[in-house]
Every structure is written in structure tokens, then in C-alpha cells.
Enzyme design. Structure first.
Site, short mmCIF file in Angstrom:
data_model
loop_
_atom_site.label_atom_id
_atom_site.label_comp_id
_atom_site.label_asym_id
_atom_site.label_seq_id
_atom_site.Cartn_x
_atom_site.Cartn_y
_atom_site.Cartn_z
CB SER A 54 -0.95 -0.05 1.20
OG SER A 54 -1.92 0.95 1.10
CE LYS A 80 -1.01 1.46 -3.67
NZ LYS A 80 -0.68 0.07 -4.00
C1 HXC Z 1 -4.06 12.48 -16.05
C2 HXC Z 1 -3.95 10.38 -16.96
C3 HXC Z 1 -2.54 10.34 -16.81
C4 HXC Z 1 -1.91 11.50 -16.24
C5 HXC Z 1 -3.16 8.47 -17.72
N1 HXC Z 1 -4.28 9.20 -17.53
N2 HXC Z 1 -2.08 9.15 -17.27
N3 HXC Z 1 -4.70 11.43 -16.58
N4 HXC Z 1 -2.70 12.53 -15.87
N5 HXC Z 1 -0.59 11.55 -16.08
C6 HXC Z 1 -5.65 8.82 -17.90
C7 HXC Z 1 -5.81 8.57 -19.39
O1 HXC Z 1 -5.97 9.78 -20.09
C8 HXC Z 1 -7.07 7.71 -19.39
O2 HXC Z 1 -8.23 8.49 -19.17
C9 HXC Z 1 -6.91 6.86 -18.15
O3 HXC Z 1 -5.99 7.57 -17.28
C10 HXC Z 1 -6.33 5.50 -18.45
O4 HXC Z 1 -5.09 5.68 -19.11
P1 HXC Z 1 -4.39 4.50 -19.93
O5 HXC Z 1 -3.05 4.97 -20.35
O6 HXC Z 1 -5.33 4.01 -20.99
O7 HXC Z 1 -4.32 3.35 -18.82
P2 HXC Z 1 -3.34 2.14 -18.70
O8 HXC Z 1 -2.63 1.84 -19.99
O9 HXC Z 1 -4.10 1.05 -18.04
O10 HXC Z 1 -2.18 2.68 -17.71
C11 HXC Z 1 -2.43 2.77 -16.35
C12 HXC Z 1 -1.75 4.00 -15.76
C13 HXC Z 1 -0.25 4.00 -16.11
C14 HXC Z 1 -1.97 3.94 -14.23
C15 HXC Z 1 -2.41 5.23 -16.32
O11 HXC Z 1 0.33 5.14 -15.52
C16 HXC Z 1 0.45 2.74 -15.67
O12 HXC Z 1 0.43 1.74 -16.38
N6 HXC Z 1 1.10 2.73 -14.52
C17 HXC Z 1 1.70 1.45 -14.00
C18 HXC Z 1 3.00 1.66 -13.38
C19 HXC Z 1 2.99 2.66 -12.25
O13 HXC Z 1 2.19 3.58 -12.22
N7 HXC Z 1 3.92 2.49 -11.34
C20 HXC Z 1 4.08 3.42 -10.28
C21 HXC Z 1 3.37 2.99 -9.12
S1 HXC Z 1 3.96 4.05 -7.91
P3 HXC Z 1 -9.22 8.94 -20.40
O14 HXC Z 1 -10.33 9.68 -19.74
O15 HXC Z 1 -8.38 9.79 -21.31
O16 HXC Z 1 -9.67 7.67 -21.06
C22 HXC Z 1 3.13 3.80 -6.56
C23 HXC Z 1 3.70 4.68 -5.53
C24 HXC Z 1 3.70 4.28 -4.18
O17 HXC Z 1 2.21 3.08 -6.47
C25 HXC Z 1 4.15 5.48 -3.37
C26 HXC Z 1 5.09 5.17 -2.31
C27 HXC Z 1 5.37 6.35 -1.39
#
Ligand code: HXC
Length: 259
Positions: free
Chosen positions: A144, A162
Site C-alpha cells: 500500500s 490504497k
Molecule cells: C491524467 C492520466 C494520466 C496522467 C493516464 N491518464 N495518465 N490522466 N494525468 N498523467 C488517464 C488517461 O488519459 C485515461 O483516461 C486513463 O488515465 C487510463 O489511461 P491509460 O493509459 O489508458 O491506462 P493504462 O494503460 O491502463 O495505464 C495505467 C496507468 C499508467 C496507471 C495510467 O500510468 C500505468 O500503467 N502505470 C503502471 C506503473 C505505475 O504507475 N507504477 C508506479 C506505481 S507508484 P481517459 O479519460 O483519457 O480515457 C506507486 C507509488 C507508491 O504506487 C508510493 C510510495 C510512497
């Protein structure tokens, strides 16, 4: 090439403590989850890791297999996710963006729970010590965060997601404790070299060292420190820990602006 143990595990743990145990990990190709699994495998566990990125997950499985002599890698991929996050003000956060993060973090955790809990209950029943020591059964650790303890601007989506994971774990702890399954949360703080830091860190504050100085320990954490906490929770040393949140962040969440 095999990573040296000192990169991912302290030398306080005894080899073989997880012999005959199996760990199932979502997001296993990621920096934090792979260190957790590598540590458990080093100490004897068999592991199955899944992730949304098949290539990355398979490469990590090959690498983790080097943590133990005789370990083999079998390819297996599945749609699963552990964490998704990005910085966005609410004004720019579409309903789908909000839902996407809830889907990955909260619903993903629930789906993983649903798929694995029958196996955990079954293994708790079969354990040779089950009659005398019901704490030797299945263990769940959800990963988390701490930002929802206080609320976090620009990460509303992840804070809500979370908070849901924390509530899921607490409920599972109460419902499944009597069946020999414990559930706990592990909460990493700012861990060096992770995708989370890359995506969410304050680049200016990092470059000047100000971000680090806000942490009471004046430094970022390492993946090894998260792996050590994981080993503790999975080991017999953690038998009576249930429904807890183990925050490994140097005390950072108490110090506003440290991440
Ligand atoms: C605003 C955003 C955005 C951004 C994506 N979206 N990035 N909106 N600002 N920076 C929007 C898109 O426009 C879309 O909405 C929707 O989110 C889905 O985006 P997709 O790219 O189609 O989704 P997907 O391919 O499933 O990617 C999921 C994701 C991506 C969460 C958006 O960032 C990802 O894959 N992340 C995985 C890895 C990750 O994040 N790791 C870090 C975890 S850190 P619309 O309306 O346009 O359809 C963590 C931290 C812990 O958890 C902290 C410890 C202190």
C-alpha cells in the site's frame, strides 16, 4: 548474472526458512516486488510472479531464478497489476483516469485475493503443525502507501485506491484469521531507483537534496529494506501479526513533504 545477496537481503535471515513454501506475487516484474520475491526465493521459497508486461515479467523471472541453486523458470503470464499512479490535479482527472487506478490497485488486489484465498485456506489446513499452531498457514501481504493517512494533493485517485486496499486487508485479517490466514499491509516510503520515485518524486527537491533532508533518517530507503520487512512478515517471527500496517519509510509520512 546472480545479484549478490547483500543487494536484496540482510544477512540476519537463515537460509531455508521458506523451504516448501510457495509465493504468488502480482507486479513481480517491478523493482520492489522483484526484490521481495528474490529474497523469499533465496531463503527457499518457490515463486510465481505475474505482471501486465509479459516481457518484463519473464525477464525478471529468469533473473530471480538465479537467487537459488537448482531453481527453474517456467513461463506463465497473466493479466494482473499491483500499482498504478501518476500526478494529476482533480481538475484534469477524468472519471476514467480515476477508475483506472481503482481498477489496478483496489480491484486488482481483490481479484488476486479471490483467486488465491482458497489455496491459502487449504494449505493452512494441511500444514503439519495446524493443530498445535494455527499461525503457520497462509500469509497475505498487500503493498500500500501512506499518502492516504493524511491525504495527498495530485494523487487523489491513488490515495482513494490504497485506502481501499488497507480496508480490504483489515477485513480479510478478521474474516480469515480463524481459518489460519493472516493479512497485512506493507507500506514502502520513498525507495531509491523505483518507478514510483521516477513518476511521483519532486525532481527539484530531489536534485537539491531537500526531499531527502525532510525524511527523519535523511535518506531514501532501499528495495532491500522492503524485502527484509517482507521476510519478517512471512517468517515465523511474524506469526502473531495480523491486520497490521508495516510502514517502512524512515518515519517519512510523519514529516510532511518528505516525498
Ligand atoms: C491524467 C492520466 C494520466 C496522467 C493516464 N491518464 N495518465 N490522466 N494525468 N498523467 C488517464 C488517461 O488519459 C485515461 O483516461 C486513463 O488515465 C487510463 O489511461 P491509460 O493509459 O489508458 O491506462 P493504462 O494503460 O491502463 O495505464 C495505467 C496507468 C499508467 C496507471 C495510467 O500510468 C500505468 O500503467 N502505470 C503502471 C506503473 C505505475 O504507475 N507504477 C508506479 C506505481 S507508484 P481517459 O479519460 O483519457 O480515457 C506507486 C507509488 C507508491 O504506487 C508510493 C510510495 C510512497
Amino acid at each position: 548474472m546472480a545479484l549478490p545477496r547483500s543487494d536484496y537481503l540482510s544477512n540476519v535471515w537463515k537460509d531455508g526458512i521458506f523451504d516448501n513454501k510457495v509465493v504468488f506475487c502480482t507486479g513481480g516484474g517491478g523493482t520492489i516486488c522483484s526484490a521481495q520475491v528474490r529474497a523469499l526465493v533465496h531463503l527457499g521459497a518457490n515463486a510465481c510472479i505475474v505482471g501486465r508486461n509479459v516481457e518484463k515479467t519473464e525477464a525478471m523471472a529468469r533473473s530471480i531464478a538465479t537467487a537459488r541453486k537448482g531453481a527453474r523458470r517456467k513461463p506463465w503470464s497473466e493479466h494482473a497489476g499491483a500499482a498504478g499512479n501518476f500526478l494529476s490535479p482533480i481538475s484534469n482527472l477524468s472519471p476514467n483516469a480515476f477508475k483506472t487506478v481503482i481498477d489496478i490497485d483496489t480491484i486488482g488486489s481483490y481479484n488476486t485475493l479471490k483467486a488465491t484465498i482458497p489455496h491459502l485456506v487449504a494449505s493452512a489446513k494441511k500444514h503439519p503443525n495446524a493443530a498445535t499452531n494455527p499461525d503457520t498457514g497462509g500469509r497475505i501481504i498487500f503493498i500500500s502507501a501512506s499518502f492516504h493517512f493524511t491525504g495527498m494533493p495530485f494523487q487523489t485517485h491513488a490515495a482513494v485506491a490504497k485506502a481501499g486496499v488497507d480496508a480490504l486487508s483489515a477485513s480479510v485479517a478478521l474474516e480469515y484469521g480463524p481459518r489460519g490466514v493472516t493479512s497485512n499491509i506493507l507500506t514502502p516510503g520513498p525507495i531509491a531507483g523505483t518507478e514510483g520515485m521516477e513518476r511521483l518524486g519532486n525532481k527539484e527537491a530531489e536534485a537539491s537534496g531537500a526531499a531527502m533532508r525532510k525524511n527523519p533518517l535523511q535518506r531514501y530507503g532501499s528495495v532491500k529494506e522492503i524485502a527484509d520487512g517482507t521476510v519478517y512478515l512471512f517468517s515465523d517471527a511474524g506469526n502473531y501479526v495480523n491486520g497490521e500496517v508495516l510502514v517502512i519509510d524512515g518515519g517519512g509520512w510523519r514529516s510532511p513533504g518528505s516525498f
